[in-house]
Design an enzyme around this catalytic site. Structure first.
Site, PDB file in Angstrom:
ATOM      1  N   ARG A 129       0.847  -1.189   0.000  1.00  0.00           N
ATOM      2  CA  ARG A 129       0.000   0.000   0.000  1.00  0.00           C
ATOM      3  C   ARG A 129       0.886   1.243   0.000  1.00  0.00           C
ATOM      4  NH1 ARG A 129      -3.986  -1.547   4.995  1.00  0.00           N
ATOM      5  NH2 ARG A 129      -1.986  -2.086   5.947  1.00  0.00           N
ATOM      6  N   ASP A 189       0.672   5.510   0.451  1.00  0.00           N
ATOM      7  CA  ASP A 189      -0.214   6.533   0.998  1.00  0.00           C
ATOM      8  C   ASP A 189      -0.600   7.571  -0.051  1.00  0.00           C
ATOM      9  OD1 ASP A 189      -0.155   5.349   3.508  1.00  0.00           O
ATOM     10  OD2 ASP A 189       1.533   6.566   4.197  1.00  0.00           O
ATOM     11  N   ARG A 226       8.741   7.588   5.367  1.00  0.00           N
ATOM     12  CA  ARG A 226       8.575   9.033   5.573  1.00  0.00           C
ATOM     13  C   ARG A 226       8.966   9.443   6.991  1.00  0.00           C
ATOM     14  NH1 ARG A 226       2.588   9.968   4.035  1.00  0.00           N
ATOM     15  NH2 ARG A 226       3.085  12.097   4.714  1.00  0.00           N
TER      16      ARG A 226
END
Length: 244
Positions: free
Chosen positions: A49, A51, A195
């Site tokens: 996945r 974001d 991140r």
């Protein structure tokens, strides 16, 4: 029969890869296109996945169909999909090969622009207003990541992760003109992990914390001990490995 799709996408237009209610996603667009062209309901399983706003240069997903799939499907999908998604190839794989669970590694790159650049505003962190970054200190901190395998401090809170254990294979910064590139590769990543690591590395590079402070941050196993998450637009999934 099970097929793998290799594709890329610009994440700026999407609320992430995975389907979610009332928000446009890459997976939704891909499944809509496949279902329309193959004239049957198609569900896909992605390698992971990403974001909202995160990009992918090399992503994989698998789907199943009894219909004959050939090279013309790539062209048809590219004609049907928006300019933000590009299909590279489609190929048959063993029926038990799983796009997510059988990936042996994933590699991400993160870009920081050190000058004001209107052409990279959607593909890098525009850092030119802030303190200069010491890339040597950031690479010193990178070496500390290899000492650990529990990265709870960099994981998004309240997720359904069964474990926060990851094996990092590569982590390094390099300067490319007026841009910094961070490359990190691991067997798996937690949600928001890259991140959060980048945000923490920037605190090291700007002198806010020291490289050795990274040990305590990791050992705290507490998200608030780490730096803020870097902006999504600088992050790219660039490779996913399989034992085909």
């Amino acid at each position: 029969m099970r097929y793998f799709i290799e594709f890329s996408y610009n994440g700026s237009a999407y609320f992430g890869y995975q389907i979610q209610p009332n928000k446009i996603s890459v997976q939704e667009e891909l499944e809509k296109a496949l279902s329309t062209i193959l004239r049957e309901p198609i569900k896909t399983v992605g390698a992971g996945r990403t974001d909202t706003g995160v990009h992918a240069r090399k992503m994989f997903a698998h789907f199943e169909t009894d219909k004959n799939v050939n090279d013309t499907l790539v062209h048809k999908l590219n004609s049907f999909l928006s300019e933000n998604i590009a299909i590279k190839k489609i190929f048959e794989v063993p029926a038990d090969l799983h796009a997510r669970f059988d990936a042996t590694y994933r590699t991400y790159e993160y870009y920081i622009s050190l000058e004001k650049n209107p052409f990279s505003k959607d593909s890098s962190w525009q850092y030119w207003r802030q303190k200069p970054l010491d890339i040597n200190l950031m690479n010193e901190a990178c070496k500390i990541l290899f000492e650990y395998d529990d990265f709870t401090s960099f994981a998004k809170l309240h997720t359904d992760n069964k474990t926060n254990i990851c094996k990092i294979y590569k982590a390094e910064w390099e300067q490319l003109g007026h841009q910094l590139k961070f490359t990190i590769s691991a067997d798996r990543f937690l949600r928001n992990m890259v991140r959060a690591i980048v945000g923490t590395m920037v605190e090291v590079g700007s002198g806010k914390i020291k490289p050795n402070d990274l040990r305590k941050i990791i050992e705290d196993k507490f998200r608030n001990s780490a730096g803020v998450s870097a902006p999504a637009q600088g992050l790219f999934l660039v490779d996913v490995g399989y034992d085909f």
